[in-house]
Design a protein around this motif. Structure first.
Motif, short mmCIF file in Angstrom:
data_model
loop_
_atom_site.label_atom_id
_atom_site.label_comp_id
_atom_site.label_asym_id
_atom_site.label_seq_id
_atom_site.Cartn_x
_atom_site.Cartn_y
_atom_site.Cartn_z
N ILE A 107 28.68 12.39 87.80
CA ILE A 107 28.51 13.70 87.16
C ILE A 107 28.95 13.53 85.70
CG2 ILE A 107 29.20 16.12 87.16
CD1 ILE A 107 29.99 15.72 90.13
N VAL A 162 30.51 13.71 82.22
CA VAL A 162 31.73 14.22 81.59
C VAL A 162 32.70 14.84 82.60
CG1 VAL A 162 32.69 15.68 79.77
CG2 VAL A 162 30.50 14.57 79.41
N ILE A 163 32.27 15.85 83.32
CA ILE A 163 33.17 16.57 84.24
C ILE A 163 33.69 15.65 85.34
CG2 ILE A 163 33.29 18.45 85.92
CD1 ILE A 163 31.26 19.94 84.17
N GLY A 164 32.82 14.81 85.88
CA GLY A 164 33.23 13.88 86.94
C GLY A 164 34.30 12.92 86.46
N ASP A 165 34.14 12.41 85.23
CA ASP A 165 35.13 11.49 84.68
C ASP A 165 36.45 12.20 84.40
OD1 ASP A 165 33.52 9.11 84.65
OD2 ASP A 165 32.35 10.10 83.08
N ILE A 166 36.38 13.45 83.99
CA ILE A 166 37.61 14.22 83.75
C ILE A 166 38.34 14.44 85.07
CG2 ILE A 166 38.49 16.49 83.06
CD1 ILE A 166 36.26 16.50 80.90
N ILE A 167 37.61 14.77 86.12
CA ILE A 167 38.24 15.01 87.43
C ILE A 167 38.91 13.74 87.96
CG2 ILE A 167 37.73 15.50 89.87
CD1 ILE A 167 35.54 17.44 88.84
N THR A 168 38.19 12.62 87.90
CA THR A 168 38.78 11.38 88.44
C THR A 168 39.94 10.89 87.58
OG1 THR A 168 37.10 10.05 87.30
CG2 THR A 168 36.66 10.66 89.59
#
Length: 179
Positions: free
Chosen positions: A104, A106-112
């Motif tokens: 995902i 940007v958002i996926g990298d922020i979450i992980t």
């Protein structure tokens, strides 16, 4: 027979012609407390139950009082889920939900990255010194920054495994410490 909406919504004057000015407070407003079987519950037992509930769920640590080994086992399980939980069919390449969520933009990298930072915070709570914490933060930073690059970053996430590296760092340090 249906009732018109006007009758439902309209307020009716009191039957006696007087308005009630009664004020209730405390126990007289509630009356007795009855359980589902129709038995009355004493207020003392109710207060005791609330105190137990607050002490169990109101503490700062939502996982209760875990031992050092239990906390480390929890961190290892989360790191495995993030980095090596699955195998790519037909190969020996392992990946975790870090690689999947990272797809995902940007958002996926922020979450992980946030989950990885939580692992570092837990390591600090276990007593990891600043130099171990700094190396762990470096691993998270590399994983987060390179992971932002489309496609190549996702492949890097699968191969780099920052969370497994961090747990390994923490485990080595803890093994050297006296118990």
């Amino acid at each position: 027979m249906t009732m018109p909406d006007d009758d439902i919504l309209a307020t009716r004057p009191p039957r006696s012609g007087k308005t009630s000015r009664a004020t209730f407070s405390g126990d007289e407003a509630r009356g007795p407390i009855i359980d589902q079987d129709g038995r009355e519950i004493r207020p003392e037992t109710l207060e005791e139950g609330f105190r137990e509930f607050r002490s169990e769920f109101g503490s700062a640590n939502p996982f209760g009082n875990l031992t050092r080994e239990q906390r480390l086992a929890r961190l290892e399980a989360i790191a495995k889920l993030l980095d090596v939980a699955f195998i790519l069919p037909g190969t020996k390449i392992r990946y975790g939900i870090d690689g999947l969520i990272g797809l995902i933009p940007v958002i996926g990298d922020i979450i992980t990255t946030a989950i990885s930072l939580w692992l570092v915070r837990e390591a600090r709570a276990l007593g990891a010194p600043w130099y171990i914490t700094a190396r762990m933060l470096g691993n998270v930073a590399v994983d987060g920054v390179v992971g932002m690059v489309p496609f190549a970053g996702d492949a890097f996430d699968v191969m780099f495994r920052a969370n497994m590296r961090n747990v390994r760092l923490l485990r080595r340090w803890l093994d050297k410490q006296p118990r």
